[in-house]
Design a protein around this motif. Structure first.
Motif, PDB file in Angstrom:
ATOM      1  N   ALA A   1       0.831  -1.209   0.000  1.00 31.67           N
ATOM      2  CA  ALA A   1       0.000   0.000   0.000  1.00 31.67           C
ATOM      3  C   ALA A   1       0.868   1.262   0.000  1.00 31.67           C
ATOM      4  O   ALA A   1       0.533   2.242  -0.675  1.00 31.67           O
ATOM      5  CB  ALA A   1      -0.921  -0.005   1.218  1.00 31.67           C
TER       6      ALA A   1
ATOM      7  N   PHE B   1      -6.498   9.017  -5.134  1.00 31.23           N
ATOM      8  CA  PHE B   1      -7.545   8.716  -4.158  1.00 31.23           C
ATOM      9  C   PHE B   1      -7.482   7.238  -3.759  1.00 31.23           C
ATOM     10  O   PHE B   1      -7.595   6.906  -2.567  1.00 31.23           O
ATOM     11  CB  PHE B   1      -8.917   9.080  -4.738  1.00 31.23           C
ATOM     12  CG  PHE B   1     -10.050   8.949  -3.765  1.00 31.23           C
ATOM     13  CD1 PHE B   1     -10.067   9.700  -2.597  1.00 31.23           C
ATOM     14  CD2 PHE B   1     -11.102   8.079  -4.001  1.00 31.23           C
ATOM     15  CE1 PHE B   1     -11.109   9.580  -1.682  1.00 31.23           C
ATOM     16  CE2 PHE B   1     -12.146   7.950  -3.103  1.00 31.23           C
ATOM     17  CZ  PHE B   1     -12.151   8.699  -1.944  1.00 31.23           C
ATOM     18  N   ALA B   2      -7.285   6.363  -4.758  1.00 27.69           N
ATOM     19  CA  ALA B   2      -7.177   4.920  -4.466  1.00 27.69           C
ATOM     20  C   ALA B   2      -5.979   4.654  -3.557  1.00 27.69           C
ATOM     21  O   ALA B   2      -6.075   3.878  -2.593  1.00 27.69           O
ATOM     22  CB  ALA B   2      -7.049   4.137  -5.774  1.00 27.69           C
TER      23      ALA B   2
ATOM     24  N   CYS C   1      -6.705   5.898   0.005  1.00 31.06           N
ATOM     25  CA  CYS C   1      -7.662   5.039   0.716  1.00 31.06           C
ATOM     26  C   CYS C   1      -7.023   3.718   1.138  1.00 31.06           C
ATOM     27  O   CYS C   1      -7.260   3.248   2.255  1.00 31.06           O
ATOM     28  CB  CYS C   1      -8.883   4.750  -0.164  1.00 31.06           C
ATOM     29  SG  CYS C   1      -9.915   6.181  -0.405  1.00 31.06           S
ATOM     30  N   SER C   2      -6.211   3.115   0.249  1.00 35.13           N
ATOM     31  CA  SER C   2      -5.608   1.826   0.625  1.00 35.13           C
ATOM     32  C   SER C   2      -4.582   2.034   1.739  1.00 35.13           C
ATOM     33  O   SER C   2      -4.503   1.225   2.672  1.00 35.13           O
ATOM     34  CB  SER C   2      -4.997   1.115  -0.576  1.00 35.13           C
ATOM     35  OG  SER C   2      -4.007   1.896  -1.158  1.00 35.13           O
TER      36      SER C   2
ATOM     37  N   GLY D   1      -6.497   2.456   4.929  1.00 37.85           N
ATOM     38  CA  GLY D   1      -6.961   1.153   5.418  1.00 37.85           C
ATOM     39  C   GLY D   1      -5.880   0.447   6.216  1.00 37.85           C
ATOM     40  O   GLY D   1      -6.151  -0.097   7.299  1.00 37.85           O
ATOM     41  N   VAL D   2      -4.647   0.478   5.703  1.00 37.66           N
ATOM     42  CA  VAL D   2      -3.532  -0.193   6.387  1.00 37.66           C
ATOM     43  C   VAL D   2      -3.156   0.546   7.681  1.00 37.66           C
ATOM     44  O   VAL D   2      -2.895  -0.093   8.712  1.00 37.66           O
ATOM     45  CB  VAL D   2      -2.319  -0.304   5.421  1.00 37.66           C
ATOM     46  CG1 VAL D   2      -1.097  -0.835   6.143  1.00 37.66           C
ATOM     47  CG2 VAL D   2      -2.671  -1.208   4.247  1.00 37.66           C
TER      48      VAL D   2
END
Lengths: 145, 145
Positions: free
Chosen positions: B42, B95-96, B99-100, B103-104
């Motif tokens: 990520a 953005f992806a 977000c990832s 999350g981590v």
């Protein structure tokens, strides 16, 4: 403009909404069936976001059915604005949820090898739920809003 | 149309591009300074995506400077199409990645308590890099493309 594929109140619009609903519901089911998903924030966010998307798509699919059955026009400025804002909000939330879940899935699988070390971790179901969420993201851009 | 704030070749457009570049470069620096970031997919994706965003924003900032200095018009159909496609691609990738990474970060900090258990894990720098990436995402929607 009314001839454009995927517009609200058309058969193509209804099929896109049904596609959205099916992928969102499949993602919710896959996440909910993964034992212990509630311990991970990313999957709680995924299930909440996909649940909202499923409700939104189901609501609009019902509206499309009503418009098709009674030959109603859904192209008033207020309704179209509502569809555009709702689609943008749900699309951004769904994409963010799919990306954060994907980040965690890749971490478990490739980075810290949690899937190999802990066989109780339902990695397959997490991967399936994330895949469905990305499939849903593939349907959204076909809505001409 | 030329009066709209944030258009290419205007002072407001230049300031938005500089803002994008600063946040993207700050995110790259924060990630690169975090020891062992390369072990996590990520954060590798975050640094690649933010690097691309920084290059794109720097290039367009230079183009804005050139247009302002020599009073050139950047509103030809080809150039505007290029800006729109480039902005969409970099915005979605950024953005992806944000977000990832988020999350981590949340997983490390709140779910598996890796930050408390492993003091060598540079959680603060990961959080900083992700925050800068989201700040960048706050600048992008102000570009009227």
């Amino acid at each position: 403009m009314r001839e454009m594929a995927g517009r609200p109140g058309t058969w193509s619009g209804l099929s896109l909404r049904v596609g959205q609903f099916v992928f969102a519901a499949a993602s919710v089911c896959a996440t909910a069936s993964a034992l212990g998903f509630a311990a991970y924030t990313a999957f709680c966010y995924l299930i909440a976001s996909m649940g909202l998307q499923a409700l939104w798509s189901l609501g609009l699919a019902c509206l499309d059915c009503y418009a098709l059955k009674f030959k109603k026009d859904l192209h008033s400025a207020v309704l179209v604005s509502l569809f555009v804002v709702g689609d943008w909000v749900t699309a951004i939330l769904s994409f963010a949820a799919a990306c954060s879940a994907a980040g965690v899935v890749v971490l478990f699988d490739k980075d810290i090898y949690a899937c190999k070390r802990d066989h109780l971790l339902p990695c397959g179901k997490f991967e399936l739920a994330t895949t469905f969420a990305f499939f849903l993201g593939h349907v959204v851009p076909h809505l001409p809003l």
